[in-house]
Design a protein around this motif. Structure first.
Motif, PDB file in Angstrom:
ATOM      1  N   GLU A  72       0.830  -1.211   0.000  1.00 46.33           N
ATOM      2  CA  GLU A  72       0.000   0.000   0.000  1.00 46.33           C
ATOM      3  C   GLU A  72       0.864   1.260   0.000  1.00 46.33           C
ATOM      4  O   GLU A  72       0.528   2.242  -0.666  1.00 46.33           O
ATOM      5  CB  GLU A  72      -0.932   0.004   1.203  1.00 46.33           C
ATOM      6  CG  GLU A  72      -2.052  -1.012   1.082  1.00 46.33           C
ATOM      7  CD  GLU A  72      -2.947  -1.028   2.290  1.00 46.33           C
ATOM      8  OE1 GLU A  72      -4.174  -0.941   2.096  1.00 46.33           O
ATOM      9  OE2 GLU A  72      -2.418  -1.124   3.420  1.00 46.33           O
ATOM     10  N   ASP A  75       2.510   1.576  -3.713  1.00 47.10           N
ATOM     11  CA  ASP A  75       1.614   1.982  -4.789  1.00 47.10           C
ATOM     12  C   ASP A  75       0.172   1.929  -4.279  1.00 47.10           C
ATOM     13  O   ASP A  75      -0.551   0.957  -4.518  1.00 47.10           O
ATOM     14  CB  ASP A  75       1.783   1.061  -6.006  1.00 47.10           C
ATOM     15  CG  ASP A  75       1.085   1.575  -7.250  1.00 47.10           C
ATOM     16  OD1 ASP A  75       0.148   2.397  -7.128  1.00 47.10           O
ATOM     17  OD2 ASP A  75       1.467   1.147  -8.356  1.00 47.10           O
ATOM     18  N   PRO A  76      -0.270   2.963  -3.562  1.00 47.82           N
ATOM     19  CA  PRO A  76      -1.599   2.942  -2.940  1.00 47.82           C
ATOM     20  C   PRO A  76      -2.746   2.775  -3.941  1.00 47.82           C
ATOM     21  O   PRO A  76      -3.712   2.076  -3.653  1.00 47.82           O
ATOM     22  CB  PRO A  76      -1.704   4.285  -2.225  1.00 47.82           C
ATOM     23  CG  PRO A  76      -0.402   4.964  -2.366  1.00 47.82           C
ATOM     24  CD  PRO A  76       0.462   4.179  -3.282  1.00 47.82           C
ATOM     25  N   GLU A  77      -2.601   3.374  -5.120  1.00 44.52           N
ATOM     26  CA  GLU A  77      -3.686   3.302  -6.117  1.00 44.52           C
ATOM     27  C   GLU A  77      -3.827   1.871  -6.635  1.00 44.52           C
ATOM     28  O   GLU A  77      -4.940   1.339  -6.703  1.00 44.52           O
ATOM     29  CB  GLU A  77      -3.390   4.289  -7.259  1.00 44.52           C
ATOM     30  CG  GLU A  77      -4.528   4.457  -8.246  1.00 44.52           C
ATOM     31  CD  GLU A  77      -4.480   3.439  -9.383  1.00 44.52           C
ATOM     32  OE1 GLU A  77      -5.556   3.081  -9.893  1.00 44.52           O
ATOM     33  OE2 GLU A  77      -3.370   3.008  -9.755  1.00 44.52           O
ATOM     34  N   LEU A  78      -2.734   1.247  -7.002  1.00 48.24           N
ATOM     35  CA  LEU A  78      -2.798  -0.135  -7.495  1.00 48.24           C
ATOM     36  C   LEU A  78      -3.248  -1.084  -6.384  1.00 48.24           C
ATOM     37  O   LEU A  78      -4.039  -1.992  -6.627  1.00 48.24           O
ATOM     38  CB  LEU A  78      -1.440  -0.577  -8.057  1.00 48.24           C
ATOM     39  CG  LEU A  78      -1.377  -2.003  -8.617  1.00 48.24           C
ATOM     40  CD1 LEU A  78      -2.405  -2.225  -9.721  1.00 48.24           C
ATOM     41  CD2 LEU A  78       0.032  -2.304  -9.119  1.00 48.24           C
ATOM     42  N   ALA A  80      -5.242  -0.432  -3.934  1.00 44.84           N
ATOM     43  CA  ALA A  80      -6.687  -0.248  -3.753  1.00 44.84           C
ATOM     44  C   ALA A  80      -7.471  -0.944  -4.858  1.00 44.84           C
ATOM     45  O   ALA A  80      -8.489  -1.600  -4.592  1.00 44.84           O
ATOM     46  CB  ALA A  80      -7.024   1.239  -3.701  1.00 44.84           C
ATOM     47  N   ARG A  81      -6.996  -0.812  -6.093  1.00 46.20           N
ATOM     48  CA  ARG A  81      -7.677  -1.489  -7.209  1.00 46.20           C
ATOM     49  C   ARG A  81      -7.598  -3.003  -7.054  1.00 46.20           C
ATOM     50  O   ARG A  81      -8.573  -3.712  -7.291  1.00 46.20           O
ATOM     51  CB  ARG A  81      -7.079  -1.065  -8.553  1.00 46.20           C
ATOM     52  CG  ARG A  81      -7.478   0.351  -8.963  1.00 46.20           C
ATOM     53  CD  ARG A  81      -7.126   0.702 -10.405  1.00 46.20           C
ATOM     54  NE  ARG A  81      -5.719   0.476 -10.721  1.00 46.20           N
ATOM     55  CZ  ARG A  81      -5.276  -0.369 -11.678  1.00 46.20           C
ATOM     56  NH1 ARG A  81      -6.111  -1.027 -12.422  1.00 46.20           N
ATOM     57  NH2 ARG A  81      -3.980  -0.501 -11.885  1.00 46.20           N
ATOM     58  N   LYS A  82      -6.437  -3.505  -6.657  1.00 47.26           N
ATOM     59  CA  LYS A  82      -6.250  -4.951  -6.464  1.00 47.26           C
ATOM     60  C   LYS A  82      -7.156  -5.458  -5.344  1.00 47.26           C
ATOM     61  O   LYS A  82      -7.801  -6.493  -5.483  1.00 47.26           O
ATOM     62  CB  LYS A  82      -4.777  -5.252  -6.159  1.00 47.26           C
ATOM     63  CG  LYS A  82      -4.458  -6.717  -6.017  1.00 47.26           C
ATOM     64  CD  LYS A  82      -4.538  -7.441  -7.337  1.00 47.26           C
ATOM     65  CE  LYS A  82      -4.006  -8.863  -7.230  1.00 47.26           C
ATOM     66  NZ  LYS A  82      -4.349  -9.669  -8.394  1.00 47.26           N
TER      67      LYS A  82
END
Length: 154
Positions: A72, A75-78, A80-82
């Motif tokens: 997290e 790469d917080p965005e990836l 979150a999507r994962k």
């Protein structure tokens, strides 16, 4: 690809006792070190073992070996999507879920064509795919404890 901890070794010894009287015609193991160590505890002279590359755990590429908090932070965005679509979002440089699932199912076909009943020493992700194929469970709902064994009918 960590080794078994002392606790893991104790769990493998206990599993050996639990499975000692279970009639098994074959044993298959992942080539990853902790699975091989567990399989070594479970091996019996009458139980041949095959090491199958396709039982290797899913490869998460740059995420392998990291804790979720580290992922997290990286790469917080990836992350979150994962987390929102675990099976549908692929990590760049990692094995896509669909390829992993295909690999494990190919291995299941091989196991089914061999002597049965068989013992499979593998990992959470591998076992989630096997449970989905054999029991219809949802992979993201699959849970197992360390050194837990499941009786599945092929």
């Amino acid at each position: 690809d960590p080794l078994l901890s002392e606790q893991g070794q104790a769990q493998a010894r206990a599993l050996r006792v639990a499975l000692a009287q279970t009639p098994l015609a074959a044993m298959y193991a992942s080539p990853m070190r902790r699975a091989l160590q567990t399989a070594a505890w479970l091996q019996q002279p009458w139980r041949p073992m095959a090491i199958l590359e396709d039982l290797r755990e899913i490869h998460y590429g740059p995420w392998d070996g990291l804790r979720w908090a580290e992922i997290e932070a990286l790469d917080p965005e990836l992350a979150a999507r994962k987390a929102a679509d675990w099976l549908g979002v692929d990590v760049p440089g990692a094995e896509p879920w669909s390829a992993f699932q295909e690999r494990v199912l190919r291995c299941l076909d091989r196991i089914r064509s061999g002597p049965l009943p068989a013992l499979v020493v593998a990992h959470q992700g591998v076992n989630a795919v096997l449970a989905e194929a054999l029991l219809g469970t949802v992979p993201t709902d699959f849970q197992q404890r360390h050194a837990e064994y499941l009786r599945l009918r092929l």
